[in-house]
Motif scaffolding. Structure first.
Motif, mmCIF file in Angstrom:
data_model
loop_
_atom_site.group_PDB
_atom_site.id
_atom_site.type_symbol
_atom_site.label_atom_id
_atom_site.label_comp_id
_atom_site.label_asym_id
_atom_site.label_seq_id
_atom_site.Cartn_x
_atom_site.Cartn_y
_atom_site.Cartn_z
ATOM 1 N N ASN A 33 0.648 -1.341 0.050
ATOM 2 C CA ASN A 33 0.117 -0.403 -0.578
ATOM 3 C C ASN A 33 0.665 1.351 -0.421
ATOM 4 O O ASN A 33 0.722 1.784 1.066
ATOM 5 N N GLY A 34 1.699 0.871 -0.557
ATOM 6 C CA GLY A 34 2.560 2.934 -1.371
ATOM 7 C C GLY A 34 3.329 3.038 0.229
ATOM 8 O O GLY A 34 3.788 3.872 0.676
ATOM 9 N N GLY A 35 3.289 1.795 1.155
ATOM 10 C CA GLY A 35 3.968 1.884 2.525
ATOM 11 C C GLY A 35 3.712 2.424 3.140
ATOM 12 O O GLY A 35 4.316 2.250 4.668
ATOM 13 N N ASN A 36 2.116 1.963 2.934
ATOM 14 C CA ASN A 36 1.528 3.082 4.191
ATOM 15 C C ASN A 36 1.644 1.859 5.665
ATOM 16 O O ASN A 36 1.429 2.861 7.134
ATOM 17 N N ASN A 37 1.409 0.844 5.659
ATOM 18 C CA ASN A 37 1.609 -0.562 6.212
ATOM 19 C C ASN A 37 2.169 -1.683 5.809
ATOM 20 O O ASN A 37 2.901 -1.813 4.578
ATOM 21 N N TYR A 38 2.130 -2.362 6.974
ATOM 22 C CA TYR A 38 2.606 -3.942 6.412
ATOM 23 C C TYR A 38 1.251 -4.682 6.636
ATOM 24 O O TYR A 38 0.232 -5.559 7.955
ATOM 25 N N THR A 39 0.793 -5.044 5.304
ATOM 26 C CA THR A 39 -0.442 -6.041 4.856
ATOM 27 C C THR A 39 -0.448 -6.396 3.709
ATOM 28 O O THR A 39 0.273 -6.065 3.136
ATOM 29 N N GLY A 40 -1.543 -6.811 3.186
ATOM 30 C CA GLY A 40 -2.044 -7.616 1.914
ATOM 31 C C GLY A 40 -1.289 -8.826 2.145
ATOM 32 O O GLY A 40 -0.701 -9.494 2.308
ATOM 33 N N SER A 41 -0.906 -8.817 0.293
ATOM 34 C CA SER A 41 -0.477 -10.563 0.189
ATOM 35 C C SER A 41 1.488 -10.300 -0.143
ATOM 36 O O SER A 41 1.621 -11.294 0.142
ATOM 37 N N LYS A 65 6.425 3.597 5.901
ATOM 38 C CA LYS A 65 6.664 4.832 5.855
ATOM 39 C C LYS A 65 7.052 4.866 7.512
ATOM 40 O O LYS A 65 7.302 6.035 7.897
ATOM 41 N N ASP A 66 6.322 4.214 8.627
ATOM 42 C CA ASP A 66 6.302 4.380 9.901
ATOM 43 C C ASP A 66 7.396 3.167 10.217
ATOM 44 O O ASP A 66 6.797 2.653 10.697
ATOM 45 N N PRO A 67 8.484 2.593 9.754
ATOM 46 C CA PRO A 67 9.525 1.521 10.169
ATOM 47 C C PRO A 67 10.146 1.193 12.033
ATOM 48 O O PRO A 67 9.668 0.293 11.927
ATOM 49 N N LYS A 68 9.600 2.682 12.386
ATOM 50 C CA LYS A 68 10.170 2.412 14.061
ATOM 51 C C LYS A 68 9.062 1.484 14.693
ATOM 52 O O LYS A 68 9.531 0.874 15.235
ATOM 53 N N HIS A 69 8.031 2.175 14.707
ATOM 54 C CA HIS A 69 6.384 1.369 15.223
ATOM 55 C C HIS A 69 5.681 0.607 14.406
ATOM 56 O O HIS A 69 4.767 0.114 14.685
ATOM 57 N N THR A 70 6.267 -0.108 12.683
ATOM 58 C CA THR A 70 5.790 -1.369 12.616
ATOM 59 C C THR A 70 6.073 -2.478 12.615
ATOM 60 O O THR A 70 8.054 -2.987 12.944
ATOM 61 N N ILE A 71 5.613 -3.567 13.536
ATOM 62 C CA ILE A 71 6.087 -4.515 13.777
ATOM 63 C C ILE A 71 5.922 -5.711 12.503
ATOM 64 O O ILE A 71 5.196 -6.196 12.182
ATOM 65 N N VAL A 72 7.617 -6.503 12.010
ATOM 66 C CA VAL A 72 7.727 -7.080 11.333
ATOM 67 C C VAL A 72 8.244 -8.099 11.741
ATOM 68 O O VAL A 72 9.981 -8.094 12.132
ATOM 69 N N PRO A 73 7.551 -9.738 10.951
ATOM 70 C CA PRO A 73 8.891 -10.520 11.813
ATOM 71 C C PRO A 73 9.503 -10.706 11.233
ATOM 72 O O PRO A 73 10.296 -10.788 10.355
ATOM 73 N N ARG A 77 14.853 -6.271 7.115
ATOM 74 C CA ARG A 77 15.588 -4.837 7.585
ATOM 75 C C ARG A 77 14.375 -4.120 7.546
ATOM 76 O O ARG A 77 14.157 -3.524 5.899
ATOM 77 N N LYS A 78 14.094 -2.904 7.638
ATOM 78 C CA LYS A 78 12.009 -1.928 7.115
ATOM 79 C C LYS A 78 13.598 -1.271 7.039
ATOM 80 O O LYS A 78 13.953 -0.346 7.649
ATOM 81 N N ILE A 79 13.220 -0.447 6.107
ATOM 82 C CA ILE A 79 13.604 0.748 4.898
ATOM 83 C C ILE A 79 12.243 1.763 5.471
ATOM 84 O O ILE A 79 11.330 1.852 4.817
ATOM 85 N N LYS A 80 13.205 2.990 5.616
ATOM 86 C CA LYS A 80 12.070 4.320 5.493
ATOM 87 C C LYS A 80 11.328 4.400 4.022
ATOM 88 O O LYS A 80 12.087 4.748 3.298
ATOM 89 N N TYR A 81 10.684 4.330 3.519
ATOM 90 C CA TYR A 81 9.658 4.640 2.388
ATOM 91 C C TYR A 81 10.597 6.044 2.263
ATOM 92 O O TYR A 81 10.797 7.360 2.269
ATOM 93 N N LYS A 82 10.812 5.927 0.700
ATOM 94 C CA LYS A 82 11.651 7.328 -0.307
ATOM 95 C C LYS A 82 12.976 7.888 0.358
ATOM 96 O O LYS A 82 13.085 8.828 0.142
ATOM 97 N N SER A 83 13.344 7.163 1.397
ATOM 98 C CA SER A 83 14.695 7.246 2.282
ATOM 99 C C SER A 83 15.648 6.704 0.937
ATOM 100 O O SER A 83 15.144 5.876 0.337
#
Length: 402
Positions: A33-41, A65-73, A77-83
């Motif tokens: 979703n354009g970096g908005n969340n950790y969801t979907g396919s 867009k918010d890697p700091k507050h998004t839990i991914v198991p 490496r979580k990366i900041k959108y468009k960084s």
């Protein structure tokens, strides 16, 4: 002004770097979703890789867009959108996986395979099929279509939920490569966890009561109702006070916004009746815990019907949406597998008087047309495709963007 200059310099550096690097076979980048969340396919595919231990075999990036507050198991490496890290990941990854359009500034090089999962079976007209555009940030239909075309030509694989979608996607996206008619990975959970024990655990996890029936309210966004580019309003067209008066003894409502909606609504006046789940939450779990769903023109109607549970269509602006705003691909009023209402009172009556037998034949036809392919194994099929690409069992297609 300074931000614009910084962006231009950053893109020039990115292009310079891209010319001097080659995609690395063991690097994969995911985006939902354009970096908005950790969801979907993309999430479902990634978590299947984690389950198989492949997150330790590959170097995996997830754009947020918010890697700091998004839990991914898993090992990711979580990366900041468009960084800078975001552009680096896309420049070295050999496989891209996304469920929506990536930025047109991203350069696709030879040796990259782009798996586009997309985000739903279409009711409303899409992309090159659209006659007009009234979206935030887009008013010129010709420029909109040109940008869309440039984006879709980078896709190598496109997922589809049914033959109906495949035919539309081929035309509206001008897509002529590999259409994978396998269903959506995000729906695998609807097969895996559609049982009493898992649903009870999900309700506990989400903080939902077990002694009442649950109604999921999941409407789509309106192209012409926005604050600014990519930020759409949530119009409170349902009378929640009236719903509370009539239904709260037996029901609660969980509200799920579309990921493009940025409205902040104070639901505290409906405490104990309305439970707010924002755009960051994965809707698949909400499907499972709900006993029925209210939507409008959203593609959630196609996924939710896999559960064969009651669906209600609250379409207060049906004529405007169908005839002026978007246009439909099929006769929605004739094929919808549940009652269509345009006022809160009509909706309440539809819920109170619902009889599954009245819609059984229509529901079965709907299921056969739109999601008979989904079987709970789409994620592992895509993981198999990834392994085939990486190990050279499938030749990557040569279609660099530069």
């Amino acid at each position: 002004m300074f931000h614009g200059l910084k962006k231009k310099i950053g893109l020039k550096l990115y292009r310079w770097f891209c010319k001097r690097t080659k995609p690395q076979r063991d690097v994969i980048v995911f985006e939902s979703n354009g970096g908005n969340n950790y969801t979907g396919s993309p999430k479902a595919i990634y978590e299947k890789m984690v389950a198989l231990g492949l997150d330790k075999t590959y170097r995996i990036f997830y754009a947020l867009k918010d890697p700091k507050h998004t839990i991914v198991p898993g090992h990711v490496r979580k990366i900041k959108y468009k960084s800078a890290g975001y552009f680096y990941a896309f420049s070295v990854a050999s496989i891209w996986i996304s469920d929506s359009r990536l930025s047109n500034s991203i350069i696709k090089k030879e040796g990259v395979s782009y798996i586009q999962t997309w985000h739903g079976t279409p009711l409303k007209k899409l992309a090159l099929d659209m006659d007009d555009v009234a979206m935030a940030g887009s008013s010129n239909i010709y420029r909109y279509k040109a940008n869309f075309f440039d984006n879709t030509q980078k896709w190598d694989y496109l997922l589809s939920q049914n033959r109906y979608s495949s035919e539309i996607f081929g035309r509206c996206f001008a897509f002529h490569k590999d259409m994978l008619e396998i269903g959506y990975p995000r729906n695998d959970i609807l097969f895996e966890k559609n049982n009493k024990d898992d649903i009870r655990l999900l309700k506990k996890k989400l903080g939902l009561p077990e002694n009442k029936k649950i109604i999921l309210y999941a409407p789509t966004w309106r192209d012409n109702d926005y604050y600014g580019k990519g930020n759409y309003k949530f119009q409170l067209k349902l009378d929640f006070r009236r719903l509370q008066e009539k239904l709260s003894r037996d029901y609660i409502i969980i509200v799920k916004y579309h990921y493009l909606v940025s409205s902040e609504i104070d639901w505290s006046i409906y405490e104990g009746f309305v439970y707010d789940f924002g755009r960051a939450d994965d809707i698949s779990e909400l499907y499972l815990v709900s006993d029925m769903m209210i939507t409008d023109y959203s593609s959630v109607m196609f996924d939710y019907s896999l559960l064969m549970r009651p669906m209600f269509f609250y379409c207060y602006d049906l004529e405007e949406y169908r005839d002026e705003l978007r246009g439909f691909y099929f006769d929605f009023e004739a094929e919808a597998p549940g009652p269509i209402s345009q006022t809160t009172e009509e909706l309440i009556q539809d819920i109170e008087n619902y009889q599954a037998k009245d819609y059984a034949e229509k529901y079965e036809a709907y299921h056969k047309k739109f999601n008979a392919i989904d079987d709970g194994h789409a994620s592992e099929k895509i993981v198999g495709l990834i392994e085939d690409i990486v190990h050279g069992r499938i030749q990557t297609q040569e279609n660099p963007s530069e």
